[in-house]
Design a protein around this motif. Sequence first.
Motif, short mmCIF file in Angstrom:
data_model
loop_
_atom_site.label_atom_id
_atom_site.label_comp_id
_atom_site.label_asym_id
_atom_site.label_seq_id
_atom_site.Cartn_x
_atom_site.Cartn_y
_atom_site.Cartn_z
N MET A 1 0.40 -11.66 9.98
CA MET A 1 1.21 -12.09 8.87
C MET A 1 1.66 -10.87 8.06
SD MET A 1 0.28 -14.47 5.57
CE MET A 1 -1.40 -13.98 5.65
N ARG A 2 2.93 -10.83 7.71
CA ARG A 2 3.46 -9.73 6.90
C ARG A 2 3.15 -10.01 5.44
NH1 ARG A 2 9.24 -10.16 8.41
NH2 ARG A 2 9.55 -8.76 6.67
N THR A 3 2.69 -8.98 4.75
CA THR A 3 2.37 -9.10 3.32
C THR A 3 3.12 -8.04 2.54
OG1 THR A 3 0.44 -7.70 3.62
CG2 THR A 3 0.07 -10.08 3.68
N SER A 4 3.48 -8.39 1.32
CA SER A 4 4.25 -7.50 0.46
C SER A 4 3.72 -7.66 -0.96
CB SER A 4 5.72 -7.90 0.55
OG SER A 4 6.54 -6.97 -0.07
N ALA A 5 3.79 -6.58 -1.75
CA ALA A 5 3.33 -6.63 -3.14
C ALA A 5 4.33 -5.92 -4.02
CB ALA A 5 1.95 -5.98 -3.26
N GLY A 6 4.47 -6.40 -5.26
CA GLY A 6 5.45 -5.79 -6.15
C GLY A 6 5.14 -5.99 -7.61
N LEU A 7 5.95 -5.31 -8.42
CA LEU A 7 5.85 -5.40 -9.88
C LEU A 7 7.15 -5.96 -10.43
CD1 LEU A 7 4.33 -1.90 -10.80
CD2 LEU A 7 3.13 -4.06 -10.41
N LYS A 41 9.40 -4.40 -4.44
CA LYS A 41 8.16 -4.64 -3.69
C LYS A 41 8.25 -3.97 -2.34
CE LYS A 41 9.98 -8.82 -1.64
NZ LYS A 41 10.56 -8.01 -0.57
N GLY A 42 7.13 -3.99 -1.62
CA GLY A 42 7.13 -3.44 -0.28
C GLY A 42 5.95 -3.96 0.51
N GLU A 43 6.03 -3.77 1.80
CA GLU A 43 4.98 -4.27 2.69
C GLU A 43 3.74 -3.39 2.66
OE1 GLU A 43 6.10 -5.37 6.65
OE2 GLU A 43 7.92 -6.36 5.97
N TYR A 44 2.62 -4.02 2.93
CA TYR A 44 1.35 -3.31 3.09
C TYR A 44 0.50 -4.08 4.07
CZ TYR A 44 -1.06 -6.79 0.23
OH TYR A 44 -1.60 -7.95 -0.25
N GLU A 53 -2.79 -1.95 -5.86
CA GLU A 53 -2.46 -0.55 -5.57
C GLU A 53 -1.19 -0.47 -4.72
OE1 GLU A 53 -3.71 2.09 -7.03
OE2 GLU A 53 -4.97 0.70 -8.16
N ALA A 54 -1.05 -1.39 -3.78
CA ALA A 54 0.16 -1.43 -2.94
C ALA A 54 1.39 -1.71 -3.80
CB ALA A 54 0.02 -2.47 -1.85
N ALA A 55 1.27 -2.62 -4.76
CA ALA A 55 2.40 -2.95 -5.64
C ALA A 55 2.85 -1.72 -6.42
CB ALA A 55 2.00 -4.07 -6.60
N GLU A 61 7.94 3.92 -4.41
CA GLU A 61 8.75 4.17 -3.22
C GLU A 61 10.14 3.53 -3.34
OE1 GLU A 61 6.82 3.15 0.45
OE2 GLU A 61 5.10 4.43 0.00
N GLU A 62 10.19 2.32 -3.87
CA GLU A 62 11.46 1.59 -3.96
C GLU A 62 12.39 2.17 -5.03
OE1 GLU A 62 12.45 -1.71 -2.44
OE2 GLU A 62 11.05 -0.97 -0.94
#
Length: 153
Positions: A1-7, A41-44, A53-55, A61-62
């Motif tokens: 499953m693809r996961t993504s996190a963001g602010l 957001k972006g994938e992790y 931390e990924a967010a 990065e974005e």
Amino acid sequence: MRTSAGLLLFRRTDAGVEVLLGHMGGPFFARRDAGAWTVPKGEYVPEEEPAWEAARREFQEELGLAPPDGDAVPLGEVRQSGGKLVTVWAVEADLDPATVVPGTFRMEWPPRSGRQQEFPELDRVAWFPVERAREVIVTAQATFLDRLAEHSP
């Protein structure tokens, strides 16, 4: 499953709460408005690190800017139509969209041409009143706007 996190950044103005969204870059979204704006957001990889931390990493990065400090309001997760699970936190902060230096990605374009081209991850970043954001954001992500309102910022 693809996961993504963001602010999801938000700010209070005389006209009400506004949120910061990015317009997805690349040729598929170039002429679209509705459904083409997203929480930065972006994938992790879930085993890789905590989503928080990924967010923060993906925000940098974005947008090419350090993630803002501030109290993080967890807005939970939603599953987008393509199956990706997205987790988002809201942070109250102001940011000048003109200072954004987006990350880029490469893809074959035009299709089957053998040519690789580079495109910005986000080709525009803008503040939206919440109701206008609801009209342009990726459909599943509108849930984050509802959850932000529940926290009565």
